[in-house]
Write a protein that holds these residues in place. Structure first.
Motif, PDB file in Angstrom:
ATOM      1  N   GLY A   1      60.694  13.600  90.529  1.00  0.00           N
ATOM      2  CA  GLY A   1      60.129  12.174  90.842  1.00  0.00           C
ATOM      3  C   GLY A   1      59.295  12.380  91.966  1.00  0.00           C
ATOM      4  O   GLY A   1      58.673  11.045  92.461  1.00  0.00           O
ATOM      5  N   LYS A   2      58.588  13.602  92.497  1.00  0.00           N
ATOM      6  CA  LYS A   2      57.580  13.330  93.597  1.00  0.00           C
ATOM      7  C   LYS A   2      56.445  12.120  93.380  1.00  0.00           C
ATOM      8  O   LYS A   2      55.980  12.189  91.981  1.00  0.00           O
ATOM      9  N   THR A   3      56.122  11.420  94.420  1.00  0.00           N
ATOM     10  CA  THR A   3      55.147  10.275  94.184  1.00  0.00           C
ATOM     11  C   THR A   3      55.872   9.108  93.318  1.00  0.00           C
ATOM     12  O   THR A   3      55.292   8.036  93.593  1.00  0.00           O
TER      13      THR A   3
ATOM     14  N   VAL B   1      64.645  23.510  83.614  1.00  0.00           N
ATOM     15  CA  VAL B   1      63.299  23.117  83.655  1.00  0.00           C
ATOM     16  C   VAL B   1      63.024  21.979  84.490  1.00  0.00           C
ATOM     17  O   VAL B   1      63.845  20.833  84.438  1.00  0.00           O
ATOM     18  N   ARG B   2      61.874  21.883  85.199  1.00  0.00           N
ATOM     19  CA  ARG B   2      61.715  20.858  86.261  1.00  0.00           C
ATOM     20  C   ARG B   2      60.443  20.121  85.601  1.00  0.00           C
ATOM     21  O   ARG B   2      59.201  20.428  85.418  1.00  0.00           O
ATOM     22  N   ILE B   3      60.941  18.911  85.182  1.00  0.00           N
ATOM     23  CA  ILE B   3      60.024  18.037  84.368  1.00  0.00           C
ATOM     24  C   ILE B   3      59.399  16.745  85.289  1.00  0.00           C
ATOM     25  O   ILE B   3      60.632  15.955  85.576  1.00  0.00           O
ATOM     26  N   GLY B   4      58.380  16.605  85.634  1.00  0.00           N
ATOM     27  CA  GLY B   4      57.965  15.498  86.177  1.00  0.00           C
ATOM     28  C   GLY B   4      57.177  14.519  85.487  1.00  0.00           C
ATOM     29  O   GLY B   4      57.800  13.304  85.016  1.00  0.00           O
ATOM     30  N   SER B   5      55.796  14.722  85.116  1.00  0.00           N
ATOM     31  CA  SER B   5      54.655  13.766  84.549  1.00  0.00           C
ATOM     32  C   SER B   5      55.542  13.301  82.954  1.00  0.00           C
ATOM     33  O   SER B   5      55.268  12.195  82.608  1.00  0.00           O
ATOM     34  N   ALA B   6      56.214  14.429  82.446  1.00  0.00           N
ATOM     35  CA  ALA B   6      56.629  14.006  81.034  1.00  0.00           C
ATOM     36  C   ALA B   6      57.805  12.660  81.080  1.00  0.00           C
ATOM     37  O   ALA B   6      57.884  12.326  80.078  1.00  0.00           O
TER      38      ALA B   6
ATOM     39  N   ALA C   1      52.079  10.206  84.728  1.00  0.00           N
ATOM     40  CA  ALA C   1      50.857  10.964  85.437  1.00  0.00           C
ATOM     41  C   ALA C   1      50.890  10.706  86.840  1.00  0.00           C
ATOM     42  O   ALA C   1      51.020   9.435  87.130  1.00  0.00           O
ATOM     43  N   ARG C   2      50.812  11.364  87.569  1.00  0.00           N
ATOM     44  CA  ARG C   2      51.045  11.281  89.337  1.00  0.00           C
ATOM     45  C   ARG C   2      49.680  10.651  89.920  1.00  0.00           C
ATOM     46  O   ARG C   2      48.716  11.250  89.343  1.00  0.00           O
ATOM     47  N   ASP C   3      49.702   9.629  90.825  1.00  0.00           N
ATOM     48  CA  ASP C   3      48.637   9.229  91.570  1.00  0.00           C
ATOM     49  C   ASP C   3      48.905   9.621  92.815  1.00  0.00           C
ATOM     50  O   ASP C   3      49.492   9.188  93.611  1.00  0.00           O
TER      51      ASP C   3
HETATM   52  C1  PLP Z   1      55.516  18.838  90.380  1.00  0.00           C
HETATM   53  C2  PLP Z   1      56.417  19.970  90.206  1.00  0.00           C
HETATM   54  C3  PLP Z   1      56.897  20.116  88.875  1.00  0.00           C
HETATM   55  C4  PLP Z   1      56.920  19.077  87.873  1.00  0.00           C
HETATM   56  O1  PLP Z   1      55.754  19.252  87.414  1.00  0.00           O
HETATM   57  P1  PLP Z   1      55.001  18.350  85.743  1.00  0.00           P
HETATM   58  O2  PLP Z   1      54.064  19.152  85.522  1.00  0.00           O
HETATM   59  O3  PLP Z   1      54.707  16.916  86.291  1.00  0.00           O
HETATM   60  O4  PLP Z   1      56.371  18.482  85.103  1.00  0.00           O
HETATM   61  C5  PLP Z   1      57.835  21.287  88.550  1.00  0.00           C
HETATM   62  N1  PLP Z   1      57.971  21.961  89.697  1.00  0.00           N
HETATM   63  C6  PLP Z   1      57.365  21.952  90.884  1.00  0.00           C
HETATM   64  C7  PLP Z   1      57.718  22.924  91.716  1.00  0.00           C
HETATM   65  C8  PLP Z   1      56.464  20.975  91.254  1.00  0.00           C
HETATM   66  O5  PLP Z   1      55.775  21.050  92.150  1.00  0.00           O
END
Ligand code: PLP
Length: 231
Positions: free
Chosen positions: A31-33, A213-218, A222-224
């Motif tokens: 959840g960064k940002t 699995v580390r999932i952010g943007s999905a 998209a991060r700003d």
């Molecule tokens: C931001 C980040 C993610 C997630 O990235 P997405 O492409 O948005 O899924 C996973 N791992 C690390 C270490 C990150 O910094």
């Protein structure tokens, strides 16, 4: 934040993940940002584990989530680089630190972990493609660091985390990471976690044996970065 989008995306990812993942694997929602409200929306849709990159941002978010929703029991994992002046606060707020790449950081975390919280779970970050600018230990330094980490009283060595080179051959990187993980697992009973794969490549990572699995943007969108404070 538009209502419901994060929840819908979490459900879509989770549904697909459940259909292909092996037992014991999980999604870390990164959840960064994104604000506490987005974390809460994902949590209400079923997410339980959250990854953060920046200690200060994470601490503020964790406090806010706790204040808004004391009923939620979430797990927080640091996946970004950790400087030694932030280890004390990291040892207080995180359940897992997935970016340990130096003995000094590991020692400080062990010394500074509040005893009532129990041992902190640790992944060693491995620079699996030997990128000059990237954090993480070189593959041939993993065994020595793992041995030292395993002796520290307030840490539990759980495995490794990798971030393949963006322009490289991800399948080859995943295979190298898998081999390192299997070797570590043979030596330490506590090792059970291979963290690899992000929004763009998590399916391939799972196929290659990832357990996280580390999932952010999905999930969050998209991060700003333009609004992010320097940390
Ligand atoms: C931001 C980040 C993610 C997630 O990235 P997405 O492409 O948005 O899924 C996973 N791992 C690390 C270490 C990150 O910094």
């Amino acid at each position: 934040m538009q209502e419901g989008k994060v929840a819908a995306r979490w459900r879509a990812v989770a549904r697909e993940f459940e259909s292909v993942a092996k037992a014991g694997a999980h999604v870390l929602a990164v959840g960064k940002t994104y604000p506490a409200e987005c974390v809460i929306e994902a949590a209400d849709a079923g997410a339980a584990r959250f990854g953060e990159n920046y200690v200060q941002e994470a601490v503020e978010k964790i406090e806010r989530v706790r204040a808004l929703r004391p009923d939620l029991k979430l797990e927080w994992r640091l996946i970004g680089p950790l400087q030694s002046n932030k280890t004390r606060v990291a040892a207080q707020y995180f359940d897992w630190i997935e970016s340990v790449d130096r003995l000094k950081i590991a020692q400080r975390l062990s010394e500074q972990r509040p005893p009532e919280l129990g041992p902190i779970n640790v992944l060693i970050e491995v620079n699996v493609d030997g990128e000059a600018t990237k954090s993480g230990v070189a593959p041939d330094e993993l065994a020595a660091l793992a041995q030292s980490v395993a002796t520290l009283p307030n840490l539990t060595l759980r495995g490794i985390m990798v971030i393949p080179a963006p322009e490289g051959d991800a399948a080859a990187s995943f295979a190298r990471a898998r081999a390192l993980f299997e070797k570590l697992k043979e030596r330490y009973d506590t090792v059970d976690t291979l963290s690899m794969g992000m929004s763009a490549d998590w399916r391939e990572a799972l196929e290659a044996g990832s357990t996280e699995v580390r999932i952010g943007s999905a999930i969050f969108g998209a991060r700003d970065y333009s609004k992010k404070k320097a940390v």
